[in-house]
Design an enzyme around this catalytic site. Structure first.
Site, short mmCIF file in Angstrom:
data_model
loop_
_atom_site.label_atom_id
_atom_site.label_comp_id
_atom_site.label_asym_id
_atom_site.label_seq_id
_atom_site.Cartn_x
_atom_site.Cartn_y
_atom_site.Cartn_z
N LYS A 1 0.82 -1.22 0.00
CA LYS A 1 0.00 0.00 0.00
C LYS A 1 0.85 1.26 0.00
O LYS A 1 0.61 2.17 -0.78
CB LYS A 1 -0.91 0.05 1.22
CG LYS A 1 -2.00 -0.96 1.28
CD LYS A 1 -2.86 -0.78 2.51
CE LYS A 1 -2.12 -0.82 3.82
NZ LYS A 1 -1.46 -2.07 4.16
N ARG B 1 -9.96 3.14 9.56
CA ARG B 1 -9.72 1.75 9.98
C ARG B 1 -10.94 1.13 10.64
O ARG B 1 -10.95 -0.06 10.90
CB ARG B 1 -8.54 1.68 10.95
CG ARG B 1 -7.22 1.96 10.27
CD ARG B 1 -6.08 1.78 11.23
NE ARG B 1 -4.84 2.14 10.59
CZ ARG B 1 -3.87 1.28 10.31
NH1 ARG B 1 -4.00 0.03 10.62
NH2 ARG B 1 -2.77 1.70 9.72
N ARG C 1 11.07 -9.20 4.44
CA ARG C 1 11.31 -7.81 4.88
C ARG C 1 11.93 -7.81 6.28
O ARG C 1 12.82 -7.01 6.56
CB ARG C 1 9.99 -7.03 4.89
CG ARG C 1 10.17 -5.57 5.30
CD ARG C 1 8.88 -4.80 5.28
NE ARG C 1 8.09 -5.07 6.46
CZ ARG C 1 6.90 -4.58 6.69
NH1 ARG C 1 6.31 -3.82 5.79
NH2 ARG C 1 6.24 -4.85 7.80
N ARG D 1 13.60 -6.21 11.49
CA ARG D 1 12.42 -6.01 12.33
C ARG D 1 12.15 -7.27 13.13
O ARG D 1 11.62 -8.25 12.62
CB ARG D 1 11.21 -5.65 11.47
CG ARG D 1 11.29 -4.23 10.95
CD ARG D 1 10.07 -3.86 10.17
NE ARG D 1 8.86 -4.00 10.97
CZ ARG D 1 7.72 -3.40 10.68
NH1 ARG D 1 7.63 -2.63 9.62
NH2 ARG D 1 6.65 -3.57 11.43
N ARG E 1 -1.49 -10.31 12.72
CA ARG E 1 -1.80 -9.03 12.07
C ARG E 1 -2.74 -9.23 10.89
O ARG E 1 -3.63 -8.41 10.66
CB ARG E 1 -0.52 -8.34 11.59
CG ARG E 1 0.13 -7.54 12.66
CD ARG E 1 1.16 -6.58 12.02
NE ARG E 1 2.35 -6.61 12.81
CZ ARG E 1 3.57 -6.88 12.36
NH1 ARG E 1 3.79 -7.12 11.10
NH2 ARG E 1 4.58 -6.89 13.18
#
Length: 187
Positions: free
Chosen positions: A13, A88, A127, A133, A144
């Protein structure tokens, strides 16, 4: 053109929204960027948000809504924008409707990037490796994804009932997805 971009974490996105904003000559309005700018500039809203974030709590909707409203009223967002990360919740959809109505406008479309869930997990794990991360473990990523699905489905139903949802295949290279978005946009 006034658009909202939606898709699960890892769908691309942010990347697509930034590029699309440039192509439509509008503002990329990301709630993350708005929060950061308000906190950095020590605005009243930024200071309020910072207190919640420092306490490890969610920033209340009224603060987020006020930040988005102020951002949408800026000159670079008047003719065109792409919203990324807001709304959201269904309550935020209603607030966005009110904000846009007050500005004499409305959304032209809601881009939904559709990506295979297993592909998303692989993208995010990759990623995590490259960005370091530590929070991107497979369990956290799956959680998530399920939260996104549960929270976003009602929004897609609302916008779908208005005929605004534009599904775009988000699989493949960035340039391929960009071409699909451009082909799917209303003229």
């Amino acid at each position: 053109m006034r658009l909202l971009i939606m898709g699960p974490p890892g769908a691309g996105k942010g990347t697509q929204a930034v590029e699309l904003a440039g192509r439509i000559g509008g503002a990329h309005i990301s709630t993350g960027d708005i929060f950061g700018a308000n906190v950095q500039q020590q605005t009243e809203l930024g200071q309020t948000a910072q207190r919640f974030m420092d306490a490890g709590e969610y920033v209340p909707d009224e603060v987020t809504n006020a930040m988005v409203e102020a951002r949408l009223a800026q000159d670079d967002a008047r003719a065109a924008f792409i919203l990324d990360g807001y709304p959201r919740t269904v309550d935020q959809v209603d607030t966005l409707d009110r904000i846009l109505s007050g500005l004499g406008t409305q959304l032209d479309g809601v881009l939904e990037l559709v990506v295979d869930p297993e592909e998303l997990i692989q993208r995010l794990l990759k990623r995590a490796e490259t960005s370091g991360r530590a929070d991107d473990t497979e369990d956290v990523i799956r959680h998530r994804q399920s939260v996104y699905t549960a929270e976003t489905k009602p929004l897609l139903e609302v916008y779908g009932s208005r005929g605004l949802v534009i599904e775009v295949d988000g699989m493949g290279e960035v340039d391929e997805v960009t071409r699909r978005i451009d082909a799917a946009l209303p003229s």
